[in-house]
Design a protein around this motif. Sequence first.
Motif, PDB file in Angstrom:
ATOM      1  N   UNK A 107      41.339  37.723   5.020  1.00 45.34           N
ATOM      2  CA  UNK A 107      42.138  35.847   5.191  1.00 45.34           C
ATOM      3  C   UNK A 107      43.377  35.760   5.354  1.00 45.34           C
ATOM      4  N   UNK A 108      44.020  34.860   6.372  1.00 48.37           N
ATOM      5  CA  UNK A 108      45.046  34.371   6.645  1.00 48.37           C
ATOM      6  C   UNK A 108      45.600  33.961   5.740  1.00 48.37           C
ATOM      7  N   UNK A 109      46.702  34.142   5.411  1.00 46.75           N
ATOM      8  CA  UNK A 109      47.848  33.015   5.252  1.00 46.75           C
ATOM      9  C   UNK A 109      47.457  31.486   5.506  1.00 46.75           C
ATOM     10  N   UNK A 110      47.423  30.765   4.845  1.00 50.19           N
ATOM     11  CA  UNK A 110      46.472  29.283   5.133  1.00 50.19           C
ATOM     12  C   UNK A 110      47.816  28.417   5.457  1.00 50.19           C
ATOM     13  N   UNK A 111      48.768  28.919   5.154  1.00 49.46           N
ATOM     14  CA  UNK A 111      49.912  27.853   5.708  1.00 49.46           C
ATOM     15  C   UNK A 111      50.052  28.466   7.612  1.00 49.46           C
ATOM     16  N   UNK A 112      49.791  29.778   7.524  1.00 53.59           N
ATOM     17  CA  UNK A 112      49.815  30.264   9.032  1.00 53.59           C
ATOM     18  C   UNK A 112      48.773  30.379  10.231  1.00 53.59           C
ATOM     19  N   UNK A 113      47.892  29.504   9.458  1.00 57.92           N
ATOM     20  CA  UNK A 113      46.555  29.177   9.938  1.00 57.92           C
ATOM     21  C   UNK A 113      47.144  27.704   9.978  1.00 57.92           C
ATOM     22  N   UNK A 114      47.633  26.353   8.983  1.00 59.04           N
ATOM     23  CA  UNK A 114      47.501  25.630   9.681  1.00 59.04           C
ATOM     24  C   UNK A 114      48.136  24.639  10.632  1.00 59.04           C
ATOM     25  N   UNK A 115      49.321  26.407  10.642  1.00 61.60           N
ATOM     26  CA  UNK A 115      50.445  25.883  11.696  1.00 61.60           C
ATOM     27  C   UNK A 115      49.423  26.747  12.698  1.00 61.60           C
ATOM     28  N   UNK A 116      49.328  27.693  12.836  1.00 65.84           N
ATOM     29  CA  UNK A 116      48.514  27.740  14.101  1.00 65.84           C
ATOM     30  C   UNK A 116      47.744  26.868  14.727  1.00 65.84           C
ATOM     31  N   UNK A 117      46.550  26.504  14.234  1.00 67.11           N
ATOM     32  CA  UNK A 117      45.503  25.449  14.291  1.00 67.11           C
ATOM     33  C   UNK A 117      46.568  23.838  15.166  1.00 67.11           C
ATOM     34  N   UNK A 118      47.928  23.895  14.646  1.00 66.90           N
ATOM     35  CA  UNK A 118      48.585  22.076  14.819  1.00 66.90           C
ATOM     36  C   UNK A 118      49.227  22.946  16.120  1.00 66.90           C
ATOM     37  N   UNK A 119      49.373  23.952  16.044  1.00 58.04           N
ATOM     38  CA  UNK A 119      50.728  24.341  17.178  1.00 58.04           C
ATOM     39  C   UNK A 119      49.251  24.749  18.516  1.00 58.04           C
ATOM     40  N   UNK A 120      48.154  25.341  18.596  1.00 57.01           N
ATOM     41  CA  UNK A 120      47.623  25.925  19.242  1.00 57.01           C
ATOM     42  C   UNK A 120      47.456  25.295  21.090  1.00 57.01           C
ATOM     43  N   UNK A 121      46.747  24.159  21.094  1.00 57.53           N
ATOM     44  CA  UNK A 121      47.622  23.503  22.312  1.00 57.53           C
ATOM     45  C   UNK A 121      49.051  23.539  23.360  1.00 57.53           C
ATOM     46  N   UNK A 122      50.075  23.085  22.240  1.00 55.24           N
ATOM     47  CA  UNK A 122      51.197  23.344  22.744  1.00 55.24           C
ATOM     48  C   UNK A 122      51.755  24.149  23.386  1.00 55.24           C
ATOM     49  N   UNK A 123      51.399  25.608  22.555  1.00 53.25           N
ATOM     50  CA  UNK A 123      51.531  26.775  22.535  1.00 53.25           C
ATOM     51  C   UNK A 123      50.844  27.537  24.163  1.00 53.25           C
ATOM     52  N   UNK A 124      49.868  26.787  24.184  1.00 52.53           N
ATOM     53  CA  UNK A 124      49.474  27.296  26.062  1.00 52.53           C
ATOM     54  C   UNK A 124      49.800  26.457  26.939  1.00 52.53           C
ATOM     55  N   UNK A 125      49.660  25.103  26.105  1.00 51.43           N
ATOM     56  CA  UNK A 125      50.203  24.728  27.986  1.00 51.43           C
ATOM     57  C   UNK A 125      52.324  24.668  28.113  1.00 51.43           C
ATOM     58  N   UNK A 126      52.917  24.974  27.016  1.00 51.53           N
ATOM     59  CA  UNK A 126      53.760  25.798  27.064  1.00 51.53           C
ATOM     60  C   UNK A 126      55.324  24.380  26.271  1.00 51.53           C
ATOM     61  N   UNK A 127      54.580  23.604  25.482  1.00 55.25           N
ATOM     62  CA  UNK A 127      55.396  22.855  25.370  1.00 55.25           C
ATOM     63  C   UNK A 127      55.676  23.180  24.201  1.00 55.25           C
ATOM     64  N   UNK A 128      55.136  23.972  23.101  1.00 54.02           N
ATOM     65  CA  UNK A 128      55.609  24.690  21.821  1.00 54.02           C
ATOM     66  C   UNK A 128      56.913  25.438  22.305  1.00 54.02           C
ATOM     67  N   UNK A 129      57.542  25.746  21.123  1.00 55.61           N
ATOM     68  CA  UNK A 129      58.697  26.619  20.849  1.00 55.61           C
ATOM     69  C   UNK A 129      57.865  27.961  21.038  1.00 55.61           C
ATOM     70  N   UNK A 130      58.208  28.430  21.964  1.00 54.80           N
ATOM     71  CA  UNK A 130      57.532  30.367  21.748  1.00 54.80           C
ATOM     72  C   UNK A 130      58.702  31.129  21.343  1.00 54.80           C
ATOM     73  N   UNK A 131      60.054  30.339  20.803  1.00 57.39           N
ATOM     74  CA  UNK A 131      61.207  31.486  20.013  1.00 57.39           C
ATOM     75  C   UNK A 131      60.382  31.335  18.800  1.00 57.39           C
TER      76      UNK A 131
END
Length: 367
Positions: free
Chosen positions: A1-25
């Motif tokens: 299983x993924x680290x819960x902290x990583x999973x939570x961050x990915x779930x919260x950022x998923x849409x922003x990362x997809x549409x380009x409003x997330x911090x790609x760095x």
Amino acid sequence: MLDPTLSQWLDAQALDLDVGSGDSQKVLSWLAAADVLRVGVNQLEGGNGKTIADAVEVLAQIASCSLAAAFVFCGQRTFIEYLIKSPNKALREKLLPSLLDGKLAGATGLSNAMKFLSGIEALLVTASSTEKGWRVDGRLPWVTNLRRSGFVVAAAVEGTRDGRPFILAIPSTLSGLKRSDDLQLIGLQSTNTAALHFTQLDVNREWLIHDDARVFLPALRPAFLGLQCGLAIGLARRSLMEVEVRIRGNRSVLAETFHEQRRRLEHLVSDLKSGLLDGRFVAEPTALFCLRIAFSESATNAVNLELQASGGSAFLSGNSHGFARRLRESAFLPILTPSLVQLRTELQRQGGEAVVWRPAAASRVHG
């Protein structure tokens, strides 16, 4: 299983990362902090000692949260695999620590090379010999994980003297390398995906990954395609998880299809992992081609089933369950290089039978 902290961050950022409003760095930094980049790397080289099959599973878990983040992981982890398999120990010792720590981005510009290996297209990068190495010219039209803070890209290069192609690692700091603006994708925008142009680029011999691409690439192809399969695995699992929640009520008519799709997906996963571990995909690449196609189709079918299970609510722009993003993600899988058309073309060229996956335990995939 993924680290819960990583999973939570990915779930919260998923849409922003997809549409380009997330911090790609930040994507690579989060992945490195959770130590997922070390999966399948020898402990003596800074890894956790597990296998490439374990790395595929981790990639799938990331893709269940965000295909954009998983695509970044795929590029980084594939480049790490190139170094692991390279006979250039000095280069591996130089680059691997910073790649595992996420301080340096690794980009896999070998999609063109994999197509070259199958006779689909010519190499787009050429080189002439110099006193210290090579002078390189050419382009790579689509490369992911070209982080602006620094990257190194793997490229297959056609030598002008003897014609034998070889594999180079090319750092972003070299004069003559130009990175385009990020490509305008309809999804997966925060992945640092761009084009590269090389003009009179001087690369020293210390950056040589392997001196014969025709030897190196077939040995790398199982890991290369296997990691790509993880993208579809994760997406399919997430959509089926959403379906499972929704068929408990008045959508129970979909239950049989749901159970059939889930069983098929896990059979595919089992076949992929066993083939990666027993090494049969090196000698039987067409079996892996068929699996890549089957995984992409499984993800598409799962997303379509999620739509049916969700009904009209999935088509509302304010839907908070991520269906619209997963629909865009599923549209990417068939064109991921090598695309499904290219894989089917190669199977047809080799005289293969109809592209239908069969469990390895019952019947080998023919090619």
